[in-house]
Write a protein that holds these residues in place. Structure first.
Motif, PDB file in Angstrom:
ATOM      1  N   GLU A   1       0.841  -1.193   0.000  1.00  7.84           N
ATOM      2  CA  GLU A   1       0.000   0.000   0.000  1.00  7.84           C
ATOM      3  C   GLU A   1       0.880   1.249   0.000  1.00  7.84           C
ATOM      4  N   ARG A   2       0.579   2.168  -0.883  1.00  7.48           N
ATOM      5  CA  ARG A   2       1.395   3.372  -1.003  1.00  7.48           C
ATOM      6  C   ARG A   2       1.184   4.305   0.187  1.00  7.48           C
ATOM      7  N   GLN A   3       2.232   5.035   0.520  1.00 11.84           N
ATOM      8  CA  GLN A   3       2.124   6.071   1.527  1.00 11.84           C
ATOM      9  C   GLN A   3       1.489   7.310   0.904  1.00 11.84           C
ATOM     10  N   ILE A   4       0.611   7.919   1.655  1.00 17.33           N
ATOM     11  CA  ILE A   4      -0.035   9.153   1.180  1.00 17.33           C
ATOM     12  C   ILE A   4       0.804  10.323   1.663  1.00 17.33           C
ATOM     13  N   GLU A   5       1.191  11.161   0.731  1.00 12.95           N
ATOM     14  CA  GLU A   5       2.093  12.262   1.079  1.00 12.95           C
ATOM     15  C   GLU A   5       1.438  13.599   0.769  1.00 12.95           C
ATOM     16  N   PHE A   6       1.561  14.510   1.704  1.00 18.72           N
ATOM     17  CA  PHE A   6       1.160  15.904   1.532  1.00 18.72           C
ATOM     18  C   PHE A   6       1.929  16.714   2.574  1.00 18.72           C
ATOM     19  N   LEU A   7       1.913  18.018   2.435  1.00 20.01           N
ATOM     20  CA  LEU A   7       2.632  18.874   3.369  1.00 20.01           C
ATOM     21  C   LEU A   7       1.842  18.948   4.671  1.00 20.01           C
ATOM     22  N   SER A   8       2.306  18.206   5.658  1.00 25.39           N
ATOM     23  CA  SER A   8       1.559  18.057   6.908  1.00 25.39           C
ATOM     24  C   SER A   8       2.096  18.987   7.985  1.00 25.39           C
ATOM     25  N   TYR A   9       1.218  19.304   8.919  1.00 31.75           N
ATOM     26  CA  TYR A   9       1.631  20.102  10.071  1.00 31.75           C
ATOM     27  C   TYR A   9       2.547  19.311  11.004  1.00 31.75           C
ATOM     28  N   GLN A  10       2.495  17.965  10.896  1.00 28.98           N
ATOM     29  CA  GLN A  10       3.264  17.142  11.822  1.00 28.98           C
ATOM     30  C   GLN A  10       4.721  16.935  11.380  1.00 28.98           C
ATOM     31  N   GLU A  11       5.018  17.160  10.129  1.00 27.99           N
ATOM     32  CA  GLU A  11       6.382  16.925   9.665  1.00 27.99           C
ATOM     33  C   GLU A  11       7.228  18.199   9.834  1.00 27.99           C
ATOM     34  N   PRO A  12       8.527  18.064   9.901  1.00 26.87           N
ATOM     35  CA  PRO A  12       9.394  19.230  10.180  1.00 26.87           C
ATOM     36  C   PRO A  12       9.218  20.365   9.183  1.00 26.87           C
ATOM     37  N   LEU A  13       9.127  20.056   7.890  1.00 25.63           N
ATOM     38  CA  LEU A  13       8.987  21.121   6.899  1.00 25.63           C
ATOM     39  C   LEU A  13       7.713  21.904   7.119  1.00 25.63           C
ATOM     40  N   GLY A  14       6.614  21.200   7.393  1.00 22.26           N
ATOM     41  CA  GLY A  14       5.346  21.885   7.641  1.00 22.26           C
ATOM     42  C   GLY A  14       5.399  22.724   8.905  1.00 22.26           C
ATOM     43  N   GLN A  15       6.069  22.201   9.920  1.00 21.58           N
ATOM     44  CA  GLN A  15       6.176  22.956  11.172  1.00 21.58           C
ATOM     45  C   GLN A  15       7.016  24.207  10.992  1.00 21.58           C
ATOM     46  N   ILE A  16       8.091  24.094  10.237  1.00 22.96           N
ATOM     47  CA  ILE A  16       8.951  25.271  10.009  1.00 22.96           C
ATOM     48  C   ILE A  16       8.188  26.338   9.238  1.00 22.96           C
ATOM     49  N   LEU A  17       7.482  25.929   8.203  1.00 23.79           N
ATOM     50  CA  LEU A  17       6.716  26.900   7.410  1.00 23.79           C
ATOM     51  C   LEU A  17       5.593  27.521   8.220  1.00 23.79           C
ATOM     52  N   THR A  18       4.962  26.728   9.075  1.00 28.28           N
ATOM     53  CA  THR A  18       3.889  27.267   9.913  1.00 28.28           C
ATOM     54  C   THR A  18       4.440  28.301  10.898  1.00 28.28           C
ATOM     55  N   ALA A  19       5.542  27.949  11.549  1.00 29.35           N
ATOM     56  CA  ALA A  19       6.153  28.889  12.494  1.00 29.35           C
ATOM     57  C   ALA A  19       6.603  30.164  11.794  1.00 29.35           C
ATOM     58  N   THR A  20       7.193  30.011  10.591  1.00 26.71           N
ATOM     59  CA  THR A  20       7.636  31.186   9.831  1.00 26.71           C
ATOM     60  C   THR A  20       6.460  32.054   9.435  1.00 26.71           C
ATOM     61  N   THR A  21       5.351  31.406   9.090  1.00 28.62           N
ATOM     62  CA  THR A  21       4.156  32.164   8.698  1.00 28.62           C
ATOM     63  C   THR A  21       3.662  33.042   9.855  1.00 28.62           C
TER      64      THR A  21
END
Length: 843
Positions: free
Chosen positions: A558-578
């Protein structure tokens, strides 16, 4: 045969008041001799041709034989001669003209090698006026498939199975061990050719490929034998099936030994699988491990005792027993006279035969009861005839099977009457086995599987029964093998492999080689997104859309579903920067409101500054819509909100720039721009520019709105949840319009950058538009070259960077004066009026 007939004659219940007699002729394994003996049986004459007579008073009940298929075929054609019967409803009876019957007999004999000179007295024969038109034949060893043809051989029966079943069984044996690459040797007779033909058909049905088919000549031919051995030597097949008699196969085996060809497993047909001729010291290393099919063996009660009781004194007229006795006990009968030496000198023998010698004292193959095969078939053939006579003798008049419900006369019967019962016999013999014939005259097909193993002294081969094939057992149960008892060549316990190409592993498929059989192939890895979960697969299977192969391509995961999540580091960094970037315009707005009555705030159009700061804050915050699992609603709001909010902010920048230019123009004499200057102009510019973007976005949402899409093509093992823009034309129109406003703002600001104000806002707007344009021009190639969450991250970065550029370029200088240098936040400073008093004091 003699043992069986004596046993039947001593049975008071099987054929009461009837005794069986017999003639025995030696065919010498030749067609001509067999036909001559057959004619003797048919005519009851010492000489068959010429000057023979037809006597039908004591008809021959049945002819048992022959062993070899080529001989039985010739006999069967002779015994099955027929003409049209008088009544069509009498299939197995009729009275024919004796002359025509005898004429057909003579014609058939001539076809088999009798010359015209041997038949010169043909005109003088005397036949009775009536004759039956065919005799019955029961073979105990002829297995060729053509003998099942009841049109050619209507009176032929046999107690040995047809080669059709043997070929099927051999194919099952080969398939059982996974051998897909075999060679075939067949002797140049009907037995070899027909057996090989059926075997090839069965092997092809089992997906087994034939490397070669070589025909062994029945007469020794050194060039042909050498060619066969060369073919075997060059072949990569480890399994060689031989459909031949041991006599024909022997020269080939001799040549194989000379060429030291080893590593082959020989699969034998019933004609040589238990052969003693091939059991020679020179052949041991090559024949060891061979497998073969042979007639089922049977133990006949009393037969061993019968053999031990054979004695020349009891049967003095039997010359065969006397010769056998001499050869076995190395003695000579006194009635045979003295011996003659090589120097032609007579001398008395060293050992005279007395008849009191004991066979039990010797170890002889002759009395070995463990391997009675053809012997057992003879036993069943004689009993079949006896049971047919029993059925005929027990027939009740008026209930008979013949015309007008008549019965056959046991004392004066026609051969076809016995045949009626013979082909329908069904009895259980003394060993408990059922004996019967099918519609083609064949018995149930049962074979023993023979394995050639070294004797304990390793000086000979022993034939070990390691399995059984029974065609009546049904699929899956017909072939039974005792794997633990089988020895392979070289003493190995594991069967060898014989394939043209090795098995393709999981995750690959077979690709045929041009000009090669189907068993010869290359192994090709499955294409992207495909798997095979079994070896030797001919095609790969596409995984479902939500699945992807593992690295071995033998299982769909089964494939992993990928999107820009709030739980992953990149999403957290962008959220904090925003949130951090959103604090900057908020803070500036609070400062501007607090110092709204200061010249710095008033001079830069407070209302537009407030609107621009709010727009920039919204621009920064709209990037949060791009983070998290996409849904249909968020896909619609993402680009539309981004496009409208950014156009709103750029419209404010454009309005500020225009207001600066018009304010400067209004200061000149006789200028009419002063009547346009006011809040209504800036509001109109912002509203009009924003309205156009609203119309573009509304049209986009009406015609082809964005929607949620599962991208399964960009990344192998990942499903990218993306927002499809729906209409990319509308998307780029939205960005293009935003870029157009930015370019207009840049041009206007650039042209007004040298206006003589001490604090000319156009300079900062020009620089901010350069930053804005640079960011979004860099965004386009980066956006187009990425997928999934990284595409979203690129757009968020562009939003934050362009928003930060506008904030820092336009408002930070003002904030610097307001907070750091409040002394400059005066009307005189902004109007360019400087205090020169300190300079005057200096002078």
């Amino acid at each position: 045969m003699i043992f069986t007939i004596e046993e039947i004659n001593q049975n008071a219940t099987l054929l009461p008041n009837i005794k069986l007699g017999f003639f025995i002729y030696d065919s010498c394994d030749t067609v001509a001799k067999a036909l001559e003996s057959t004619v003797h049986l048919l005519t009851s004459s010492e000489k068959a041709i010429p000057n023979f007579q037809c006597h039908f008073q004591q008809p021959v009940t049945a002819i048992v034989g022959d062993d070899k298929s080529k001989v039985s075929i010739a006999m069967g054609r002779l015994l099955g001669l027929q003409r049209i019967p008088q009544a069509l409803d009498e299939m197995f009876c009729g009275v024919l003209d004796a002359f025509r019957v005898c004429q057909c007999v003579v014609s058939e004999v001539m076809k088999q090698g009798f010359t015209t000179n041997q038949m010169q007295d043909y005109e003088d024969f005397n036949c009775s006026s009536e004759a039956t038109f065919w005799k019955k034949q029961i073979s105990y060893g002829s297995s060729v498939n053509v003998l099942s043809d009841k049109i050619q051989f209507p009176s032929f029966l046999r107690t040995t199975p047809s080669d059709e079943f043997q070929s099927y069984g051999l194919a099952k044996l080969i398939s059982h061990y996974g051998w897909t690459w075999v060679g075939i040797l067949a002797e140049d007779t009907d037995y070899g050719e027909q057996g090989a033909h059926v075997l090839i058909e069965e092997l092809e049905n089992a997906n087994v490929c034939i490397d070669f088919l070589a025909v062994i000549p029945t007469f020794m031919s050194s060039p042909r034998v050498s060619h066969i051995v060369k073919t075997i030597s060059e072949s990569s097949a480890k399994i060689i099936v031989v459909f031949s008699s041991d006599v024909v196969f022997f020269p080939v085996m001799e040549e194989i030994v000379k060429n030291n060809i080893t590593g082959k497993i020989w699969i034998g047909s019933d004609a040589w699988s238990s052969s003693q001729l091939l059991n020679q010291q020179a052949f041991l290393g090559i024949m060891h491990g061979s497998l073969g099919f042979d007639f089922r063996s049977g133990e006949m009660p009393g037969f061993e005792e019968f053999l031990f009781n054979l004695n020349p004194l009891k049967l003095p007229e039997d010359i065969f027993i006397q010769r056998f006795w001499e050869q076995t006990f190395k003695c000579q009968w006194a009635s045979h006279g003295t011996r003659t030496t090589q120097n032609n000198k007579s001398q008395e023998p060293d050992n005279w035969c007395t008849g009191h010698e004991k066979l039990k004292d010797l170890t002889l193959l002759f009395v070995d009861m463990s391997n009675l095969r053809v012997t057992y078939n003879v036993y069943n053939a004689i009993y079949a005839v006896a049971h047919a006579l029993r059925e005929m003798s027990s027939c009740v008049p008026g209930k008979g099977p013949f015309k007008n419900t008549t019965c056959g006369d046991i004392k004066n019967f026609q051969p076809w009457q016995v045949f009626h019962y013979l082909k329908s016999v069904n009895f259980t013999n003394n060993m408990g086995e059922q004996v019967f014939f099918d519609i083609e005259g064949n018995p149930p097909a049962m074979y023993d599987v023979i394995n050639w193993q070294m004797s304990p002294g390793r000086d000979s081969i022993k034939h070990v029964n390691v399995g059984r094939f029974d065609s009546t057992a049904g699929p899956g149960k017909d072939l039974i093998l005792n794997e633990r008892r089988i020895e392979w060549n070289g003493g190995q316990r594991k069967p060898p492999r014989s394939v043209c190409s090795e098995s393709c592993p999981l995750g690959s498929r077979k690709a045929s080689k041009k000009g090669k059989p189907a068993c010869c192939y290359d192994c090709v890895s499955c294409s992207e997104g495909e798997i095979t979960n079994r070896t030797d697969s001919t095609e790969c299977t596409q995984c479902p859309e939500d699945y992807w192969p593992n690295k071995h391509q033998n299982q769909c995961l089964e494939r992993q579903i990928e999107f820009l999540s709030y739980q992953e580091p990149l999403g957290q960094i962008l959220t904090a920067t925003t949130f951090l970037f959103a604090l900057v315009p908020t803070t500036i707005l609070v400062v501007f409101i607090k110092f709204q009555h200061t010249p710095m705030v008033k001079a830069n159009n407070r209302e537009l500054s407030y609107l621009l700061l709010m727009a920039l804050k919204l621009c920064v915050l709209c990037s949060l819509i791009f983070i998290g699992q996409p849904r249909t609603l968020t896909c619609v709001l993402r680009q539309v909100t981004f496009g409208i909010v950014f156009v709103f902010g750029i419209s404010c920048v454009l309005a500020k720039t225009i207001m600066v230019v018009m304010a400067f123009r209004a200061t000149k004499p006789n200028n009419h721009f002063n009547k346009w200057i006011g809040p209504h102009l800036s509001r109109s510019i912002v509203s009009a520019c924003t309205l156009i973007q609203v119309i573009v976005c509304s049209s986009w949402l009406t015609t082809s709105p964005p929607f949620l899409e599962k991208n399964t093509k960009s990344m192998r093992a990942v499903i990218l949840l993306e927002c499809n823009q729906g209409s990319y034309t509308a998307f780029w129109c939205m960005l293009g319009y935003m870029g157009l406003l930015a370019i207009v703002s840049f041009i206007v600001a650039f042209l007004s950058r040298k206006l003589p104000d001490n604090f000319n806002e156009a300079k900062f707007i020009t620089f901010s538009m350069l930053v804005f344009a640079s960011v979004w021009l860099s965004f386009i190639p980066a956006y187009l070259s990425t997928h999934g969450k990284y595409m979203v991250a690129v757009e968020i970065f562009a939003i934050l960077a362009s928003s930060a550029g506008l904030v820092f370029c336009i408002f930070i200088p003002k904030l610097y004066i307001i907070l750091i240098h409040p002394e400059k936040n005066t009307r005189d400073y902004l109007m360019g009026k400087k205090d020169f008093s300190h300079k005057k004091k200096r002078f």
